[in-house]
Enzyme design. Sequence first.
Site, PDB file in Angstrom:
ATOM      1  CD  GLU A  55      99.250-101.195 -13.159  1.00 50.38           C
ATOM      2  OE1 GLU A  55      99.805-102.237 -13.534  1.00 50.38           O
ATOM      3  OE2 GLU A  55      99.876-100.168 -12.824  1.00 50.38           O
TER       4      GLU A  55
ATOM      5  CG  ASN B   4     104.317-105.191 -10.768  1.00 50.35           C
ATOM      6  OD1 ASN B   4     104.308-106.000 -11.696  1.00 50.35           O
ATOM      7  ND2 ASN B   4     103.274-104.435 -10.471  1.00 50.35           N
TER       8      ASN B   4
ATOM      9  CG  HIS C  62      99.107-104.202  -9.175  1.00 50.73           C
ATOM     10  ND1 HIS C  62      98.696-103.231 -10.062  1.00 50.73           N
ATOM     11  CD2 HIS C  62     100.308-103.801  -8.699  1.00 50.73           C
ATOM     12  CE1 HIS C  62      99.628-102.291 -10.124  1.00 50.73           C
ATOM     13  NE2 HIS C  62     100.614-102.607  -9.307  1.00 50.73           N
TER      14      HIS C  62
ATOM     15  CD  GLU D  81     101.793-101.267  -5.471  1.00 46.15           C
ATOM     16  OE1 GLU D  81     102.958-101.083  -5.810  1.00 46.15           O
ATOM     17  OE2 GLU D  81     100.973-101.847  -6.186  1.00 46.15           O
TER      18      GLU D  81
ATOM     19  CB  SER E  46     106.438 -92.962  -8.207  1.00 45.67           C
ATOM     20  OG  SER E  46     105.472 -92.929  -9.251  1.00 45.67           O
TER      21      SER E  46
ATOM     22  N   GLY F 228     103.104 -95.205 -11.211  1.00 42.20           N
ATOM     23  CA  GLY F 228     103.487 -94.865 -12.578  1.00 42.20           C
ATOM     24  C   GLY F 228     103.297 -93.396 -12.919  1.00 42.20           C
TER      25      GLY F 228
ATOM     26  CE  LYS G 159     103.337-101.525 -12.526  1.00 40.23           C
ATOM     27  NZ  LYS G 159     102.649-100.279 -12.303  1.00 40.23           N
TER      28      LYS G 159
HETATM   29  P1  PGA Z   1     105.594 -97.792 -10.191  1.00 39.49           P
HETATM   30  O1  PGA Z   1     104.648 -99.066 -10.010  1.00 39.49           O
HETATM   31  O2  PGA Z   1     106.794 -97.995  -9.290  1.00 39.49           O
HETATM   32  O3  PGA Z   1     105.964 -97.779 -11.646  1.00 39.49           O
HETATM   33  O4  PGA Z   1     104.816 -96.600  -9.770  1.00 39.49           O
HETATM   34  C1  PGA Z   1     104.460 -99.693  -8.765  1.00 39.49           C
HETATM   35  C2  PGA Z   1     103.470-100.829  -8.892  1.00 39.49           C
HETATM   36  O5  PGA Z   1     102.486-100.713  -9.620  1.00 39.49           O
HETATM   37  O6  PGA Z   1     103.653-101.900  -8.253  1.00 39.49           O
END
Ligand code: PGA
Length: 253
Positions: free
Chosen positions: A97, A9, A95, A168, A213, A174, A11
């Site tokens: 976010e 992903n 997601h 997640e 992460s 993140g 982003k």
């Molecule tokens: P990250 O993001 O690996 O940077 O923690 C995962 C995601 O949001 O899909």
Amino acid sequence: MRKLIIAGNWKMHGTRTSVQALLTDLTKQLIVSDSVEMIVFPPFVFLEQAQRLLEGSAIKWGAQNIAAEQSGAFTGEISATMISDFACQYTLIGHSERRSLYGEVDDMVAKKFMLAKQARLTPVLCVGETLIEREKGLTQQVVSRQLGAILQLAGGAENLSQAILAYEPVWAIGTGLTATPEQAQEIHAMLRQQVAQLNPTIAQQLRILYGGSVKVANAKALFSMPDIDGGLVGGASLDAQEFLQIYYSAQAK
Ligand code: PGA
């Protein structure tokens, strides 16, 4: 045996130049495994470039989001059928976010899920709890509500037969914090059980990815868990070498 998936992903990252470099490195260097699929989720504006660079390779691509409507006066939105035009086979749905920053509630996520299915896309439905919810002991309740919203609108588990789930935990995205393999396994098993109550066969086939992460350092331990079928990788998917190593660590399962 469920085929594992390593999904990137991206982003809101990338330029035409960096996308060219990343996808060229991935296609040139990937040693394809029969037991692991690779999917990337670039921003919309790079989907045409992804299609051009990935068509004919083993790497699939998808979008990070779709509109909750089919077409019409929705300035700035992108529909499921539009992304299908770029040979996308997948889209992320719900997601965290999107949920926390853009107000996507369960009903809207469920609607998007169904629109993705109608456009013959494979939705990757994301669920996960916040830190406060975890600390209050609400993790299972939250993720089961998020999945339940889809099962309800879809009228059963059948619509999950061509879908992927991603657990997640929001506090792990993140932040550099990762759920332990045991913490993640517990929730993955619970999600699978929730689907199994409706349809055991679909539950057994359903791929449930872990996200939050994921890095080379923790990938192998996570993927070794029985109900973890790969990873949805954010930050680490922007680096070809790191992403390839994560892919290879799924092969060992
Ligand atoms: P990250 O993001 O690996 O940077 O923690 C995962 C995601 O949001 O899909």
